[in-house]
Write a protein that holds these residues in place. Structure first.
Motif, PDB file in Angstrom:
ATOM      1  N   SER A 193       3.306  -2.879  -4.427  1.00 54.93           N
ATOM      2  CA  SER A 193       4.491  -2.529  -3.646  1.00 54.93           C
ATOM      3  C   SER A 193       5.449  -1.712  -4.494  1.00 54.93           C
ATOM      4  N   ALA A 194       6.486  -1.211  -3.862  1.00 49.68           N
ATOM      5  CA  ALA A 194       7.605  -0.564  -4.548  1.00 49.68           C
ATOM      6  C   ALA A 194       8.888  -1.092  -3.934  1.00 49.68           C
ATOM      7  N   HIS A 195       9.986  -0.945  -4.692  1.00 46.07           N
ATOM      8  CA  HIS A 195      11.258  -1.509  -4.229  1.00 46.07           C
ATOM      9  C   HIS A 195      12.387  -0.530  -4.518  1.00 46.07           C
ATOM     10  N   ASN A 196      13.195  -0.335  -3.502  1.00 49.77           N
ATOM     11  CA  ASN A 196      14.413   0.464  -3.636  1.00 49.77           C
ATOM     12  C   ASN A 196      14.119   1.901  -4.090  1.00 49.77           C
ATOM     13  N   VAL A 197      13.124   2.527  -3.477  1.00 48.46           N
ATOM     14  CA  VAL A 197      12.834   3.926  -3.790  1.00 48.46           C
ATOM     15  C   VAL A 197      13.700   4.815  -2.891  1.00 48.46           C
ATOM     16  N   GLU A 198      14.532   5.638  -3.515  1.00 53.28           N
ATOM     17  CA  GLU A 198      15.493   6.457  -2.779  1.00 53.28           C
ATOM     18  C   GLU A 198      15.167   7.926  -2.919  1.00 53.28           C
ATOM     19  N   GLY A 199      15.403   8.675  -1.836  1.00 52.21           N
ATOM     20  CA  GLY A 199      15.235  10.115  -1.850  1.00 52.21           C
ATOM     21  C   GLY A 199      16.468  10.803  -1.309  1.00 52.21           C
ATOM     22  N   LYS A 200      16.350  12.071  -1.030  1.00 49.85           N
ATOM     23  CA  LYS A 200      17.476  12.839  -0.515  1.00 49.85           C
ATOM     24  C   LYS A 200      17.812  12.457   0.921  1.00 49.85           C
ATOM     25  N   HIS A 201      16.854  11.907   1.633  1.00 49.93           N
ATOM     26  CA  HIS A 201      17.063  11.553   3.032  1.00 49.93           C
ATOM     27  C   HIS A 201      17.220  10.042   3.166  1.00 49.93           C
ATOM     28  N   ASP A 202      17.834   9.629   4.272  1.00 51.34           N
ATOM     29  CA  ASP A 202      18.065   8.193   4.490  1.00 51.34           C
ATOM     30  C   ASP A 202      16.756   7.428   4.670  1.00 51.34           C
TER      31      ASP A 202
END
Length: 543
Positions: free
Chosen positions: A428-437
Motif C-alpha cells: 500500500s501507500a499512504h498520503n501520496v499527494e499530487g497537483k490535483h485533489d
C-alpha cells in the motif's frame, strides 16, 4: 305401408345395434406392442444418462447428495446476494474500464444497470470428497436460467452506445476447493474454482436495441468462442483462485521452490499443413496460483519429430496439488495456432533435487470420454527437477546491517552463489499527494530494466494494492537496487483521449539486506514526496 314400416322398425333396430357393436366395439391396435419392463440395473451408464437426461444429478449418481435445503437458502438470500455480487462486478470492472478509456476514441464506460434478476441458480447435486488435512474439495452441478439485465454505456467520441446482456442460461459442473485451512475465521484462506466440463452458455446481446444474436452464423460463432475461452481459463486443471483472507496474514500460499523444466523432444506429431508437416512449439506453465504468462519454446518448422533441448524455470506454490501443463501447437502465420495436443504432469511425482525424465503421450484434452483422445497424437519428452527453497538462510550468514558498504559484504558463501526467487509485494501507500485533489495512483517496480505495474486505483491518496511480483535470478542480488515509484495517471478531459502522468514519489532499496536477512517488511518515506509513505514486503528465496 304402415304395417311394413312397423315391422322394419321392430327388426331393423336390434339388427342395427348389433351391427354397430361389431363395427365400433373396442379392439386392441395391431401397432401397439406389448409393454416390456426391464429393471434399471440392466441398463448401461450411457443408456441411463440418455433416458434420465433431465433428472437431477443426485438421482443419476448415488454419490451426489440432494441439496434442496441449499436451494431454499439461496432463494431467500438471492435479493441480497444480487446486490452484493453486482457491487463486486462494478468495483472489479472500474480498473478494467479505466485501461480502455482514451483508446479507440472511448471517452467513458459505465454501467447503466446491473442486476442478476429474480431467478437464482439451482444446485442439482453436491459431492464432498474425502477430507484432506489442509483442504476440502466439493463438486457441484449448477443450472441457472436467469433474467439478468446488465447494461453498459460506451461513449465513443460523443456518441453513446448501449450494450445489453439479457436472458442468461448456464449449465456447469464445478469443483470448489477450500484451501489451505488456517486457524482464522472462516478457517480457509482461498476458494479455488475449476470447471470439470465445458459449460453450456446461452444469452441475449443487444446493441442499440438490435439483437446481435439474430445475425445468421454469429450465434454459433459466439457460443463456440465463449466455450473455448472459458475452458482455456477455468477448465481443470486451470482454476480461478479467490483470496478470502488478506495476504498480509500469511495465509495464502507462497512459492516453495523452482521447477527446472527441459523440453527435450517430441515424436510423431500430427500433420496439420497441406504438405503433410507441422511447425510445432510448446507452451508450458504451472497450474493454479498466480496468473503468469506461459513459457514458450522456439518454433521448429516442418518437423514432426522436433528436438528442442530448451530449459525453463517455473515457480511452485504447492507441489502436492499443482501440475505442469504442456501444450503443443502448430504455428500459423495468420489466424489461430492449431493445437496438436497437450498433457499434464503432477508435481507430486517428483522428489526434491532428483532429475526425472518423462515421456508422455499427447491428448486432445483431459476428458477421458472424449472420442478424439483415441486418435494418436504423438508424445513429448521432458526432464524435470524440483528444487525447494532453503527454509532459513539467516543462520547461514547472520543478519547484515542495511547501511553496510557493498565492498564489505562477504561473497565466499555458497549460499550467495545460489539461484533463487525475489518476491516483491507492493502492499500500500499512504498520503501520496499530487497537483490535483484526486489522484489515480499505481506503483511501478523497476528491476534490471524489467518494469512491472500494479493496477491503477482511482481518486485516492491511500491506495491498497497487495500485488506480488516475482523475479527469478541466477544468483543472489547482493549489489542490486530495486526502484519503486508511485505515479498518478490522468486522462485529458478536453480532448477525450490521451493521458498524462505525475510522479508522486519513489524509493530505491538496496537488496543486500534482503538477501542476508531473508526478508524485509517495512514502510518507507517516499523521496520527492512531502508526507508520502509506501509499504513493501520483499523476500529472497534461495534454492
Amino acid at each position: 305401408m304402415s304395417l311394413l314400416g312397423f315391422i322394419g322398425f321392430i327388426f331393423g333396430t336390434p339388427f342395427g345395434l348389433f351391427l354397430g357393436f361389431l363395427i365400433f366395439r373396442p379392439t386392441d391396435s395391431k401397432d401397439v406392442k406389448t409393454t416390456f419392463t426391464r429393471p434399471l440395473q440392466e441398463f448401461d451408464h450411457d443408456s441411463l444418462v440418455e433416458i434420465m437426461a433431465e433428472l437431477p444429478l443426485w438421482v443419476k449418481h448415488p454419490d451426489y447428495e440432494r441439496v434442496d435445503w441449499m436451494n431454499d437458502i439461496l432463494s431467500d438470500m438471492w435479493p441480497y446476494l444480487d446486490k452484493a455480487i453486482c457491487g463486486m462486478i462494478r468495483s472489479m470492472s472500474k480498473p478494467i474500464f479505466t485501461e480502455y478509456i482514451g483508446t479507440y476514441y472511448i471517452r467513458s464506460i459505465d454501467f447503466e444497470a446491473v442486476t442478476l434478476g429474480t431467478l437464482p441458480p439451482i444446485f442439482q447435486g453436491i459431492k464432498v470428497h474425502e477430507l484432506n488435512e489442509d483442504h476440502l474439495v466439493i463438486d457441484l452441478e449448477t443450472k441457472w436460467a436467469g433474467n439478468p439485465e446488465i447494461t453498459l454505456i460506451l461513449n465513443v467520441l460523443y456518441l453513446p452506445i448501449k450494450v445489453q446482456l439479457i436472458d442468461m442460461h448456464i449449465t456447469a459442473s464445478m469443483r470448489v476447493t477450500l484451501k489451505p485451512f488456517v486457524p482464522t475465521f472462516p478457517c480457509f484462506s482461498n476458494v479455488v474454482v475449476s470447471l470439470m466440463d465445458k459449460p453450456e452458455v446461452d444469452f441475449g446481446l443487444k446493441v442499440m436495441g438490435g439483437d446481435l444474436m439474430a445475425i445468421p452464423g454469429l450465434y454459433q460463432y459466439v457460443q463456440k468462442l465463449i466455450k473455448k475461452q472459458v475452458a482455456s481459463l477455468y477448465l481443470w486443471p486451470q482454476a480461478l483462485e479467490i483470496p478470502i483472507l488478506d495476504a498480509s496474514l500469511g495465509a495464502t500460499k507462497k512459492p516453495v521452490g523452482i521447477l527446472h523444466v527441459k523440453v527435450v523432444r517430441a515424436r510423431e506429431l500430427l500433420k496439420m499443413d497441406i504438405l503433410g508437416s507441422s511447425d510445432p512449439y510448446v507452451k508450458l506453465k504451472i497450474s493454479g496460483g498466480r496468473i503468469v504468462p506461459s513459457k514458450k519454446t522456439s518454433i521448429k518448422t516442418k518437423n514432426l519429430n522436433p528436438e528442442w533441448n530448451e530449459e525453463f524455470k517455473l515457480t511452485v506454490n504447492d507441489p502436492m496439488s499443482q501440475v505442469l501443463e504442456l501444450h503443443v501447437y502448430d504455428w500459423e502465420k495468420v489466424g489461430m495456432h492449431d493445437k496438436l495436443g497437450m498433457q499434464v504432469i503432477p508435481l507430486m511425482l517428483l522428489k526434491p533435487h532428483e532429475k526425472k525424465e518423462l515421456t508422455v503421450g499427447l491428448v486432445k484434452n483431459l476428458d477421458s470420454n472424449e472420442t478424439r483422445n483415441r486418435k494418436p497424437r504423438g508424445s513429448i519428452t521432458v526432464e524435470l527437477t524440483f528444487i525447494p527453497f532453503v527454509e532459513d538462510t539467516t543462520g547461514l550468514n547472520g543478519p547484515i546491517d542495511i547501511y553496510m558498504r557493498k565492498e564489505t559484504v562477504p561473497k565466499t558463501s555458497s549460499f550467495v552463489n545460489r539461484p533463487g526467487l525475489l518476491l516483491v509485494t507492493v502492499i500500500s501507500a499512504h498520503n501520496v499527494e499530487g497537483k490535483h485533489d484526486n489522484n489515480n495512483p499505481f506503483a511501478l517496480v523497476v528491476f534490471r530494466g524489467d518494469k512491472r505495474k500494479t493496477k491503477l486505483l482511482k481518486k485516492t491518496r491511500d491506495p491498497i494494492w497487495n500485488e506480488e511480483f516475482q523475479f527469478m535470478l541466477d544468483e543472489a542480488p547482493l549489489e542490486e537496487i530495486i526502484h519503486i515509484e508511485v505515479i498518478s495517471k490522468r486522462k485529458h478531459r478536453a480532448f477525450g483521449f490521451g493521458s498524462s502522468k505525475e510522479a508522486l514519489g519513489h524509493v530505491d532499496i538496496n537488496l543486500v539486506n534482503v538477501v542476508y536477512n531473508n526478508r524485509i517488511n517495512e514502510k518507507y518515506h517516499l523521496i520527492n514526496s512531502k508526507n508520502g509513505m509506501i509499504h513493501l514486503d520483499i523476500k529472497w528465496n534461495a534454492t
